[in-house]
Design a protein around this motif. Structure first.
Motif, PDB file in Angstrom:
ATOM      1  N   PRO A 228       0.835  -1.210   0.000  1.00 26.32           N
ATOM      2  CA  PRO A 228       0.000   0.000   0.000  1.00 26.32           C
ATOM      3  C   PRO A 228       0.869   1.259   0.000  1.00 26.32           C
ATOM      4  CG  PRO A 228      -0.025  -1.064   2.152  1.00 26.32           C
ATOM      5  CD  PRO A 228       0.645  -2.028   1.201  1.00 26.32           C
ATOM      6  N   GLN A 229       0.401   2.323  -0.700  1.00 30.98           N
ATOM      7  CA  GLN A 229       1.155   3.561  -0.799  1.00 30.98           C
ATOM      8  C   GLN A 229       1.259   4.240   0.559  1.00 30.98           C
ATOM      9  OE1 GLN A 229      -0.722   5.942  -3.748  1.00 30.98           O
ATOM     10  NE2 GLN A 229      -0.183   4.592  -5.454  1.00 30.98           N
ATOM     11  N   ARG A 230       2.535   4.738   0.872  1.00 30.70           N
ATOM     12  CA  ARG A 230       2.780   5.381   2.149  1.00 30.70           C
ATOM     13  C   ARG A 230       2.778   6.888   1.974  1.00 30.70           C
ATOM     14  NH1 ARG A 230       7.006   7.099   5.408  1.00 30.70           N
ATOM     15  NH2 ARG A 230       8.501   6.779   3.706  1.00 30.70           N
ATOM     16  N   VAL A 231       2.116   7.581   2.854  1.00 28.42           N
ATOM     17  CA  VAL A 231       2.021   9.030   2.812  1.00 28.42           C
ATOM     18  C   VAL A 231       3.135   9.621   3.674  1.00 28.42           C
ATOM     19  CG1 VAL A 231       0.549  11.029   3.254  1.00 28.42           C
ATOM     20  CG2 VAL A 231      -0.455   8.876   2.466  1.00 28.42           C
ATOM     21  N   LEU A 232       3.865  10.634   3.142  1.00 25.71           N
ATOM     22  CA  LEU A 232       4.936  11.272   3.889  1.00 25.71           C
ATOM     23  C   LEU A 232       4.376  12.088   5.042  1.00 25.71           C
ATOM     24  CD1 LEU A 232       7.189  12.575   0.955  1.00 25.71           C
ATOM     25  CD2 LEU A 232       7.482  10.494   2.296  1.00 25.71           C
ATOM     26  N   ASN A 233       5.068  12.022   6.175  1.00 31.53           N
ATOM     27  CA  ASN A 233       4.653  12.853   7.297  1.00 31.53           C
ATOM     28  C   ASN A 233       5.259  14.246   7.178  1.00 31.53           C
ATOM     29  OD1 ASN A 233       7.340  12.597   8.100  1.00 31.53           O
ATOM     30  ND2 ASN A 233       6.901  10.816   9.403  1.00 31.53           N
ATOM     31  N   GLN A 234       4.965  15.119   8.143  1.00 28.84           N
ATOM     32  CA  GLN A 234       5.387  16.513   8.052  1.00 28.84           C
ATOM     33  C   GLN A 234       6.904  16.655   8.141  1.00 28.84           C
ATOM     34  OE1 GLN A 234       3.314  19.006   7.328  1.00 28.84           O
ATOM     35  NE2 GLN A 234       5.133  20.320   7.123  1.00 28.84           N
ATOM     36  N   ASP A 235       7.554  15.863   8.990  1.00 24.96           N
ATOM     37  CA  ASP A 235       9.010  15.947   9.123  1.00 24.96           C
ATOM     38  C   ASP A 235       9.708  15.556   7.827  1.00 24.96           C
ATOM     39  OD1 ASP A 235       8.692  16.757  11.705  1.00 24.96           O
ATOM     40  OD2 ASP A 235       8.949  14.748  12.567  1.00 24.96           O
ATOM     41  N   GLU A 236       9.210  14.528   7.160  1.00 22.57           N
ATOM     42  CA  GLU A 236       9.819  14.107   5.897  1.00 22.57           C
ATOM     43  C   GLU A 236       9.611  15.151   4.809  1.00 22.57           C
ATOM     44  OE1 GLU A 236       9.413   9.256   6.411  1.00 22.57           O
ATOM     45  OE2 GLU A 236       7.811  10.414   5.454  1.00 22.57           O
TER      46      GLU A 236
END
Length: 362
Positions: free
Chosen positions: A40-48
């Motif tokens: 499943p596609q992973r969503v980047l968090n704010q830090d990344e």
């Protein structure tokens, strides 16, 4: 009226077909996320995301400026940092400036090269704290301008030393007031010393004369190039007695350094780029000893092909010249000079009338 069996069968068939179509579309939409072998596609968090864009707030100083988008935007300025002779020039300036400021202040002064970096001109103007004194100088031979900035600590330290200020055990807190006329005159005299030493530092590499142009207190009035153009920023730290001193910054736009950029790319003084003087002298010597054929042309005449075909042994061809006319000497089909036909002993000779003519390029 009750529905007939035929009508009911057709409705059921249409409903079943519609349900199958919806199920098929749902399966197609869910296939990328749930297909076999695909994660499943992973969503980047704010830090990344911040790290990718170069806005990493967890890093102190300018460490975040060399990552992400900033590294791509500043890529055009990295080539200008590879100028080896600049370090030699400014090292010479440090030694000369230390001696000149000692003579100027009659105190013990130590000058050191703090940093030398490339920066965009608009970013530098925005980073200057107010109030400020910016000196715009003109490079006469390069036909361009530069900026020297003196920070408040250095200005007040110079005023205290030259005007006999009180000795303090700790640095005096700088007030946020405009600079007086006396302070501006002292800064101008100090900058004249700096510009004179900088001219002497560039002298072995290329003649350069830096003249004081004007003194500005507003950074926006000191604009000497386009905001996005890269510039070389050199910071000098001035240390004087009793913990006094400050920073002097010299800003040279790369358009100012462009006339001597080839000289700044040298690894050492007097380096020749790809030139071998020994081979040049040997090639010139061999060329002068090369044997060539020299033709003496008495006259030329245009005749028809019929006349050429009718020539026989004993035929006579009349030329439109006399024995006293000049003849042309040719080398490789190119006329080089003219002369007069004569005789020396048993040999036919030519007396040169004109100097050798060089072929001029169009």
């Amino acid at each position: 009226m009750a529905e007939t069996p035929t009508t009911q069968t057709a409705d059921e068939a249409a409903a079943a077909e519609w349900e199958a179509s919806l199920a098929k579309e749902g399966a197609a939409g869910a296939a990328p996320a749930g297909a076999e072998g695909d994660e499943p596609q992973r969503v980047l968090n704010q830090d990344e995301i911040d790290t990718l864009l170069g806005f990493d707030t967890k890093k102190e100083g300018d460490a975040a400026q060399i990552e992400g988008i900033f590294a791509i935007l500043n890529k055009s300025m990295t080539a200008y940092e590879k100028l080896p002779m600049l370090e030699v020039v400014f090292d010479r300036l440090v030694r000369q400036l230390s001696t000149s400021l000692r003579n100027f202040t009659s105190e013990n002064v130590d000058v050191s090269l703090d940093s030398m970096t490339s920066i965009r001109f608009d970013d530098y103007l925005n980073s200057i704290p107010l109030p400020a004194l910016l000196v715009v100088f003109r490079a006469v031979e390069w036909e361009n301008f530069g900026i020297v900035t003196v920070d408040s600590s250095q200005i007040y330290a110079m005023v205290d030393i030259l005007l006999g200020g009180r000795k303090a055990n700790r640095p005096v807190r700088v007030e946020g007031r405009p600079y007086t006329t006396i302070e501006q005159d002292i800064v101008k005299r100090m900058i004249d010393v700096v510009l004179g030493d900088m001219s002497n530092a560039f002298e072995p590499l290329s003649p350069a004369t830096f003249h004081f142009e004007r003194l500005e207190t507003n950074p926006r009035f000191a604009t000497i190039t386009r905001p996005g153009n890269p510039a070389l920023l050199v910071r000098f730290r001035i240390d004087m007695v009793e913990d006094r001193g400050g920073i002097i910054e010299v800003l040279l736009p790369h358009t100012t350094l462009e006339p001597i950029r080839d000289l700044l790319l040298q690894m050492f003084m007097g380096e020749n780029f790809g030139q071998d003087t020994v081979w040049e002298k040997h090639l010139g010597k061999e060329l002068r000893n090369t044997a060539v054929t020299l033709e003496a042309v008495f006259d030329e005449k245009t005749v028809t092909l019929k006349d050429i075909m009718s020539l026989k042994v004993g035929s006579t061809m009349l030329l439109d010249c006399t024995p006293d006319d000049d003849i042309t000497l040719r080398c490789g089909g190119i006329a080089v000079t003219t002369g007069t036909l004569g005789k020396v002993g048993d040999h036919v000779a030519v007396s040169i009338n004109e100097a050798l003519k060089r072929k001029k390029e169009a």
